[in-house]
Motif scaffolding. Structure first.
Motif, short mmCIF file in Angstrom:
data_model
loop_
_atom_site.label_atom_id
_atom_site.label_comp_id
_atom_site.label_asym_id
_atom_site.label_seq_id
_atom_site.Cartn_x
_atom_site.Cartn_y
_atom_site.Cartn_z
N PHE A 76 10.37 -20.05 17.00
CA PHE A 76 11.01 -19.91 15.70
C PHE A 76 10.98 -18.51 15.35
O PHE A 76 10.23 -17.81 15.24
N ASP A 77 12.12 -18.61 14.44
CA ASP A 77 12.36 -17.06 13.71
C ASP A 77 11.93 -17.05 12.46
O ASP A 77 12.30 -18.28 11.56
N LYS A 78 11.43 -15.99 11.72
CA LYS A 78 11.45 -15.61 10.30
C LYS A 78 11.52 -14.46 10.03
O LYS A 78 10.89 -13.55 10.61
N ASP A 79 12.42 -14.13 9.19
CA ASP A 79 12.62 -12.76 8.80
C ASP A 79 11.20 -12.23 8.52
O ASP A 79 10.55 -12.45 7.76
N ALA A 80 11.33 -10.90 8.63
CA ALA A 80 10.20 -9.73 8.53
C ALA A 80 8.79 -10.16 9.37
O ALA A 80 7.79 -9.46 9.09
N TYR A 138 3.77 -9.05 8.91
CA TYR A 138 4.75 -9.44 8.00
C TYR A 138 5.13 -8.29 7.27
O TYR A 138 4.55 -7.53 6.40
N GLU A 139 6.53 -7.57 7.51
CA GLU A 139 7.02 -6.28 7.19
C GLU A 139 6.14 -5.36 7.52
O GLU A 139 5.74 -5.21 8.85
N ASP A 140 5.16 -4.45 7.14
CA ASP A 140 4.52 -3.47 7.28
C ASP A 140 2.87 -3.96 7.08
O ASP A 140 2.29 -2.97 7.31
N GLU A 161 -3.49 -14.75 1.94
CA GLU A 161 -2.40 -14.77 1.14
C GLU A 161 -1.04 -15.09 1.84
O GLU A 161 -0.23 -15.39 1.37
N TYR A 162 -1.11 -15.10 3.06
CA TYR A 162 0.22 -15.66 3.88
C TYR A 162 0.21 -17.01 4.47
O TYR A 162 1.05 -17.42 5.12
N ARG A 163 -0.98 -17.70 4.16
CA ARG A 163 -1.04 -19.12 4.53
C ARG A 163 0.08 -19.94 3.63
O ARG A 163 0.22 -19.83 2.42
N SER A 164 0.41 -21.12 4.07
CA SER A 164 1.38 -22.08 3.45
C SER A 164 2.71 -21.25 2.90
O SER A 164 3.37 -21.74 2.16
N ARG A 165 3.33 -20.34 3.82
CA ARG A 165 4.51 -19.79 3.67
C ARG A 165 5.24 -19.79 4.56
O ARG A 165 6.36 -19.19 4.82
#
Length: 224
Positions: A76-80, A138-140, A161-165
């Motif tokens: 699965f790809d996801k930007d950043a 995720y990004e930096d 903070e990155y869950r459910s995203r």
């Protein structure tokens, strides 16, 4: 100790001797009465727990063990998103501290939550020392981590903070893809039956159920 295997990685956390019981015959269960400490015993879900209960064991968890063949992995790809082994170890420890609040040792009424927390922290530190962790970026920003050993996916932690995203599939599939590069034809993991979100995640990546075990614990003597 004919039927007991010492587990020093748990002893250091719980301030008492810890063991795995290697069989379910009554001779093995009798041996757990001889030494003070904490015991873990795993049995097949169709085995009767009658003798275990007689000797003071209590049900703790059911572990589902899915397996994924290399050709069946869904990427699965996801930007950043990216993964790396170039990370700040202290950031990984902080994420681990908030990620494992519902493990079987947290559910064990004979183990204080603080000691269960310490167990996971020490496990993550051990894996860092063995270079068996990828940071999930995720990004930096360090958004989580993926821990493995040989063909086993061991731990996945994602910062709150990155869950459910919608990031877990991308992160985990990237970690599995890197793990396959080590020459494995299949990967396996172990997930609590209560962790429905994790089960659904690995199923979406191409993992399929191969085995299930029930886990029982016992404490002999004064405990912690």
């Amino acid at each position: 100790m004919k039927h007991l295997r010492e587990t020093p990685w748990d002893k250091r956390n719980f301030n008492m001797d810890t063991f795995e019981v290697t069989g379910t015959r009554e001779e093995a269960l009798q041996e757990t009465n001889k030494y003070n400490g904490h015991y873990t015993l795993k049995i097949g879900p169709l085995e009767s727990p009658e003798l275990l209960l007689k000797y003071g064991f209590y049900y703790m968890d059911t572990l589902i063990e899915p397996v994924c063949k290399k050709e069946n992995l869904h990427l699965f790809d996801k930007d950043a998103t990216s993964i790396t082994k170039d990370y700040n170890p202290s950031e990984i420890i902080l994420i681990a501290e908030e990620s494992f609040k519902h493990g079987r040792f947290h559910r064990d009424f004979n183990i204080p939550n603080s000691m269960a927390d310490t167990r996971y922290m020490n496990w993550v530190k051990d894996l860092q020392e063995k270079d068996q962790i990828y940071a999930l970026m995720y990004e930096d920003d360090t958004a989580g981590f993926f821990a493995y050993e040989d063909d086993k996916v061991l731990l996945l932690g994602i910062k709150e903070e990155y869950r459910s995203r919608g990031l877990a599939k991308a992160f985990t599939s990237q970690g599995c893809a890197e793990q396959f590069k080590h020459g494995h034809n299949e990967l396996r993991t172990s997930i609590s039956a209560a962790n429905v979100a994790s089960l659904n995640l690995f199923y979406s990546l191409g993992f399929r159920l191969m085995n299930t075990v029930d886990v029982y614990h016992k404490v002999t003597g004064p405990g912690v």
